[in-house]
Design an enzyme around this catalytic site. Structure first.
Site, PDB file in Angstrom:
ATOM      1  N   ASP A  69       0.873  -1.173   0.000  1.00 32.36           N
ATOM      2  CA  ASP A  69       0.000   0.000   0.000  1.00 32.36           C
ATOM      3  C   ASP A  69       0.915   1.229   0.000  1.00 32.36           C
ATOM      4  O   ASP A  69       2.124   1.110   0.219  1.00 32.36           O
ATOM      5  CB  ASP A  69      -0.889  -0.004   1.255  1.00 32.36           C
ATOM      6  CG  ASP A  69      -1.788   1.228   1.323  1.00 32.36           C
ATOM      7  OD1 ASP A  69      -2.442   1.544   0.314  1.00 32.36           O
ATOM      8  OD2 ASP A  69      -1.819   1.894   2.373  1.00 32.36           O
ATOM      9  N   SER A  70       0.318   2.404  -0.195  1.00 32.47           N
ATOM     10  CA  SER A  70       1.117   3.626  -0.142  1.00 32.47           C
ATOM     11  C   SER A  70       1.581   3.928   1.289  1.00 32.47           C
ATOM     12  O   SER A  70       2.491   4.730   1.471  1.00 32.47           O
ATOM     13  CB  SER A  70       0.288   4.806  -0.645  1.00 32.47           C
ATOM     14  OG  SER A  70      -0.793   5.035   0.222  1.00 32.47           O
TER      15      SER A  70
ATOM     16  N   CYS B 262      -4.293  -1.629  -1.840  1.00 35.08           N
ATOM     17  CA  CYS B 262      -4.462  -0.196  -2.100  1.00 35.08           C
ATOM     18  C   CYS B 262      -5.452  -0.071  -3.248  1.00 35.08           C
ATOM     19  O   CYS B 262      -5.218  -0.619  -4.333  1.00 35.08           O
ATOM     20  CB  CYS B 262      -3.107   0.379  -2.485  1.00 35.08           C
ATOM     21  SG  CYS B 262      -3.170   2.083  -3.066  1.00 35.08           S
TER      22      CYS B 262
ATOM     23  N   GLU C  69      -2.652   8.910   8.116  1.00 32.70           N
ATOM     24  CA  GLU C  69      -1.187   8.766   8.176  1.00 32.70           C
ATOM     25  C   GLU C  69      -0.593   9.571   9.330  1.00 32.70           C
ATOM     26  O   GLU C  69       0.475   9.267   9.818  1.00 32.70           O
ATOM     27  CB  GLU C  69      -0.541   9.188   6.852  1.00 32.70           C
ATOM     28  CG  GLU C  69      -0.770   8.216   5.698  1.00 32.70           C
ATOM     29  CD  GLU C  69       0.016   6.901   5.829  1.00 32.70           C
ATOM     30  OE1 GLU C  69       1.102   6.898   6.420  1.00 32.70           O
ATOM     31  OE2 GLU C  69      -0.491   5.873   5.335  1.00 32.70           O
TER      32      GLU C  69
ATOM     33  N   CYS D 159     -11.010   2.939  -0.014  1.00 27.22           N
ATOM     34  CA  CYS D 159      -9.593   3.232   0.241  1.00 27.22           C
ATOM     35  C   CYS D 159      -9.251   2.467   1.500  1.00 27.22           C
ATOM     36  O   CYS D 159     -10.000   2.518   2.489  1.00 27.22           O
ATOM     37  CB  CYS D 159      -9.396   4.732   0.454  1.00 27.22           C
ATOM     38  SG  CYS D 159      -7.733   5.154   1.013  1.00 27.22           S
TER      39      CYS D 159
ATOM     40  N   HIS E 169      -7.197   2.964   3.726  1.00 26.45           N
ATOM     41  CA  HIS E 169      -6.976   3.782   4.922  1.00 26.45           C
ATOM     42  C   HIS E 169      -8.279   4.032   5.688  1.00 26.45           C
ATOM     43  O   HIS E 169      -8.250   4.313   6.885  1.00 26.45           O
ATOM     44  CB  HIS E 169      -6.397   5.150   4.543  1.00 26.45           C
ATOM     45  CG  HIS E 169      -4.927   5.147   4.238  1.00 26.45           C
ATOM     46  ND1 HIS E 169      -4.399   4.583   3.115  1.00 26.45           N
ATOM     47  CD2 HIS E 169      -3.876   5.660   4.935  1.00 26.45           C
ATOM     48  CE1 HIS E 169      -3.085   4.762   3.106  1.00 26.45           C
ATOM     49  NE2 HIS E 169      -2.744   5.407   4.202  1.00 26.45           N
TER      50      HIS E 169
HETATM   51  N1  DGL Z   1      -4.798   3.153   0.869  1.00 29.40           N
HETATM   52  C1  DGL Z   1      -4.790   3.544  -0.472  1.00 29.40           C
HETATM   53  C2  DGL Z   1      -6.055   3.271  -1.213  1.00 29.40           C
HETATM   54  O1  DGL Z   1      -6.673   2.293  -0.866  1.00 29.40           O
HETATM   55  C3  DGL Z   1      -3.926   4.670  -0.885  1.00 29.40           C
HETATM   56  C4  DGL Z   1      -4.358   6.039  -0.561  1.00 29.40           C
HETATM   57  C5  DGL Z   1      -3.375   7.075  -1.016  1.00 29.40           C
HETATM   58  O2  DGL Z   1      -2.177   6.836  -0.927  1.00 29.40           O
HETATM   59  O3  DGL Z   1      -3.818   8.122  -1.472  1.00 29.40           O
HETATM   60  O4  DGL Z   1      -6.443   3.950  -2.120  1.00 29.40           O
END
Ligand code: DGL
Length: 269
Positions: A7-8, A70, A148, A180, A182
């Site tokens: 993931d990011s 992600c 984050e 997402c 997150h």
């Molecule tokens: N957690 C990620 C997603 O599901 C990445 C969010 C991001 O880095 O902008 O999209």
């Protein structure tokens, strides 16, 4: 069996946790590209390059399968990665849409990053599977930096909830897809904001079920494995470790910092 997950940043840990529960004896290698998060506000070309570099890093550590934890990378890069890599590749979007089909749906909201919404992958997947359902898609880019930075409550989050979700609350949705990885960190805040009246879907359990179902058919599940967890990040690890420990009950991540993702040898080459 060794499974790579990326993931990011922190968000993919929601998928990691579900995978750990579904596959307790698999080795799981997690990469959070914390130096370059967020992905969702970047252009397609950049997201594709970052996603390839994450995949190559994990492949250089002898994984048997890759999970793109992600939605942004899944929306932009999954087809390329499936084409390029000689191993099973799993993404989040179909898993989340599949999960949303398990209940009543009059109208479905999708919240996700700019890039995920702009790519339209969720909208297409729902239109194919549930053609009569009304779909409302909304980009909510500020939620990722809040997560984050460990901001999971308080006035800044409340203002951001109002900024993005007031319009959706008025629509009286039946289902809201947290598009997402997150966003499940903010689940209690979403529950409260919608007064518990909207079904919230996150992809983590659905992805884990799909991966476990597919991989337990494969011969490599008999390979000697230890159920080890390894965590890698591209930026200084202390913030990731701290937030990951708050999030997990059992895992106590101690992430290793990887300097240069771009230099890792691609899978099978
Ligand atoms: N957690 C990620 C997603 O599901 C990445 C969010 C991001 O880095 O902008 O999209």
């Amino acid at each position: 069996m060794r499974i790579g997950v990326f993931d990011s940043g922190l968000g993919g840990l929601t998928v990691f946790r579900a995978l750990r529960n579904a596959l307790p004896t698999a080795d799981l290698l997690y990469l959070g590209d914390t130096a370059r998060t967020p992905y969702g506000s970047k252009g397609e070309h950049t997201i594709l390059r970052y996603s390839r570099e994450c995949a190559d890093f994990l492949c250089s550590r002898s994984i048997d399968a890759l999970v793109i934890a992600c939605n942004t990378s899944s929306a932009i890069a999954i087809e390329e990665l499936k084409k390029d890599l000689p191993l099973p590749v799993f993404g989040t979007i179909d898993a989340a849409v599949g999960e949303s089909m398990r209940g009543e749906n009059a109208s479905i909201g999708i919240i996700a990053t700019h890039a995920t919404i702009a790519k339209g992958a969720y909208q297409r997947s729902i239109a194919q599977k549930l053609p009569r359902v009304e779909v409302i898609a909304k980009a909510c880019p500020l939620f990722v930096p809040l997560v984050e930075n460990g901001i999971l409550s308080g006035p800044v989050l409340e203002a951001t909830l109002d900024l993005y979700l007031a319009e959706l609350r008025e629509k009286r949705l039946s289902t809201l897809i947290l598009g997402c990885t997150h966003y499940p960190f903010l689940r209690p805040a979403f529950e409260r904001y919608f007064h518990g009246e909207v079904r919230l879907i996150d992809c983590a359990d659905a992805v884990a079920r799909e991966v476990a179902g597919a991989l337990t058919q494969e011969p490599w599940t008999n390979k000697a494995v230890t159920g080890r967890s390894e965590f890698y990040v591209t930026d200084e690890p202390s913030r990731f470790d701290y937030l990951a420990r708050v999030f997990f009950e059992q895992e106590q991540p101690q992430a290793v910092q990887v300097e240069e993702l771009a230099t890792h040898r691609p899978c099978g080459i």
